[in-house]
Scaffold this motif. Structure first.
Motif, PDB file in Angstrom:
ATOM      1  N   ASN A  43       3.108  -3.849  -6.497  1.00  0.00           N
ATOM      2  CA  ASN A  43       3.474  -5.841  -5.917  1.00  0.00           C
ATOM      3  C   ASN A  43       5.211  -5.529  -5.988  1.00  0.00           C
ATOM      4  OD1 ASN A  43       1.121  -7.188  -6.410  1.00  0.00           O
ATOM      5  ND2 ASN A  43       0.934  -7.563  -7.920  1.00  0.00           N
ATOM      6  N   THR A  44       5.376  -6.322  -5.133  1.00  0.00           N
ATOM      7  CA  THR A  44       6.641  -6.757  -4.316  1.00  0.00           C
ATOM      8  C   THR A  44       6.917  -6.882  -3.856  1.00  0.00           C
ATOM      9  OG1 THR A  44       6.694  -4.865  -2.281  1.00  0.00           O
ATOM     10  CG2 THR A  44       7.340  -3.614  -4.328  1.00  0.00           C
ATOM     11  N   LEU A  45       7.812  -7.801  -3.840  1.00  0.00           N
ATOM     12  CA  LEU A  45       8.717  -8.627  -2.729  1.00  0.00           C
ATOM     13  C   LEU A  45       8.164  -8.765  -0.815  1.00  0.00           C
ATOM     14  CD1 LEU A  45      10.037 -11.621  -2.831  1.00  0.00           C
ATOM     15  CD2 LEU A  45      11.904 -10.609  -2.383  1.00  0.00           C
ATOM     16  N   PRO A 105       0.629  -0.713  -0.447  1.00  0.00           N
ATOM     17  CA  PRO A 105      -0.069   0.005   0.659  1.00  0.00           C
ATOM     18  C   PRO A 105       0.608   1.100   0.329  1.00  0.00           C
ATOM     19  CG  PRO A 105      -0.101  -1.147   1.958  1.00  0.00           C
ATOM     20  CD  PRO A 105       0.965  -2.410   1.389  1.00  0.00           C
ATOM     21  N   ALA A 106       1.447   1.249   0.725  1.00  0.00           N
ATOM     22  CA  ALA A 106       2.805   2.375   0.197  1.00  0.00           C
ATOM     23  C   ALA A 106       3.533   2.593  -0.706  1.00  0.00           C
ATOM     24  CB  ALA A 106       3.860   2.104   1.414  1.00  0.00           C
ATOM     25  N   GLN A 153       5.698  -7.781   5.936  1.00  0.00           N
ATOM     26  CA  GLN A 153       6.070  -6.567   6.069  1.00  0.00           C
ATOM     27  C   GLN A 153       7.167  -6.853   4.660  1.00  0.00           C
ATOM     28  OE1 GLN A 153       9.487  -6.877   8.305  1.00  0.00           O
ATOM     29  NE2 GLN A 153       9.360  -4.525   8.300  1.00  0.00           N
ATOM     30  N   CYS A 154       7.115  -5.484   3.984  1.00  0.00           N
ATOM     31  CA  CYS A 154       7.345  -5.388   2.234  1.00  0.00           C
ATOM     32  C   CYS A 154       9.087  -5.077   2.638  1.00  0.00           C
ATOM     33  CB  CYS A 154       7.216  -3.604   1.743  1.00  0.00           C
ATOM     34  SG  CYS A 154       7.932  -3.370   0.688  1.00  0.00           S
ATOM     35  N   TRP A 155       9.910  -5.669   1.600  1.00  0.00           N
ATOM     36  CA  TRP A 155      11.557  -5.466   1.493  1.00  0.00           C
ATOM     37  C   TRP A 155      11.862  -5.081   0.633  1.00  0.00           C
ATOM     38  CZ3 TRP A 155      14.284  -8.674   4.711  1.00  0.00           C
ATOM     39  CH2 TRP A 155      14.025  -9.888   4.515  1.00  0.00           C
ATOM     40  N   THR A 156      11.230  -4.039   0.400  1.00  0.00           N
ATOM     41  CA  THR A 156      11.639  -2.263   0.002  1.00  0.00           C
ATOM     42  C   THR A 156      11.218  -0.910   0.835  1.00  0.00           C
ATOM     43  OG1 THR A 156      10.733  -3.282  -2.403  1.00  0.00           O
ATOM     44  CG2 THR A 156      11.714  -0.800  -2.249  1.00  0.00           C
ATOM     45  N   CYS A 157      10.230  -1.334   0.893  1.00  0.00           N
ATOM     46  CA  CYS A 157      10.250  -0.080   2.008  1.00  0.00           C
ATOM     47  C   CYS A 157       9.736   0.088   3.424  1.00  0.00           C
ATOM     48  CB  CYS A 157       9.122   0.694   1.139  1.00  0.00           C
ATOM     49  SG  CYS A 157       7.198  -0.169   1.796  1.00  0.00           S
TER      50      CYS A 157
END
Length: 87
Positions: A52-54, A47-48, A64-68
């Motif tokens: 779609n992210t890992l 959502p941040a 938990q998003c690995w990017t942010c």
């Protein structure tokens, strides 16, 4: 106490009468940022970042998003189908 000795202790203390310093362990940043209860990694909607992210999915629910590093709450993941079968 001798005056010369007192002055020498002020200028260059030997530390004989001081308590020893505690040594603190340093923990690498990659260890601090690692999820402790991650069950699996997979792609999911962040959502941040609005894409779609890992993500690391947790055993007790949430991801938990690995990017942010944004944590998104949801129910725990299970590998068993719901009671009553698929509908």
């Amino acid at each position: 106490m001798n005056v010369r000795r007192c002055l020498r202790q002020i200028v260059a203390p030997t530390g004989r009468r001081r308590a020893p310093r505690r040594v603190e362990e340093t923990v690498p940043l990659r260890v601090l940022m690692r999820p402790q209860d991650a069950m699996v990694n997979d792609l999911a909607w962040c959502p941040a970042e609005e894409r779609n992210t890992l993500h690391a999915f947790f055993r007790l629910g949430g991801r938990q998003c690995w990017t942010c590093r944004t944590v998104t709450a949801h129910d725990p993941l299970t590998s068993t189908p719901p009671a009553g079968g698929a509908e």
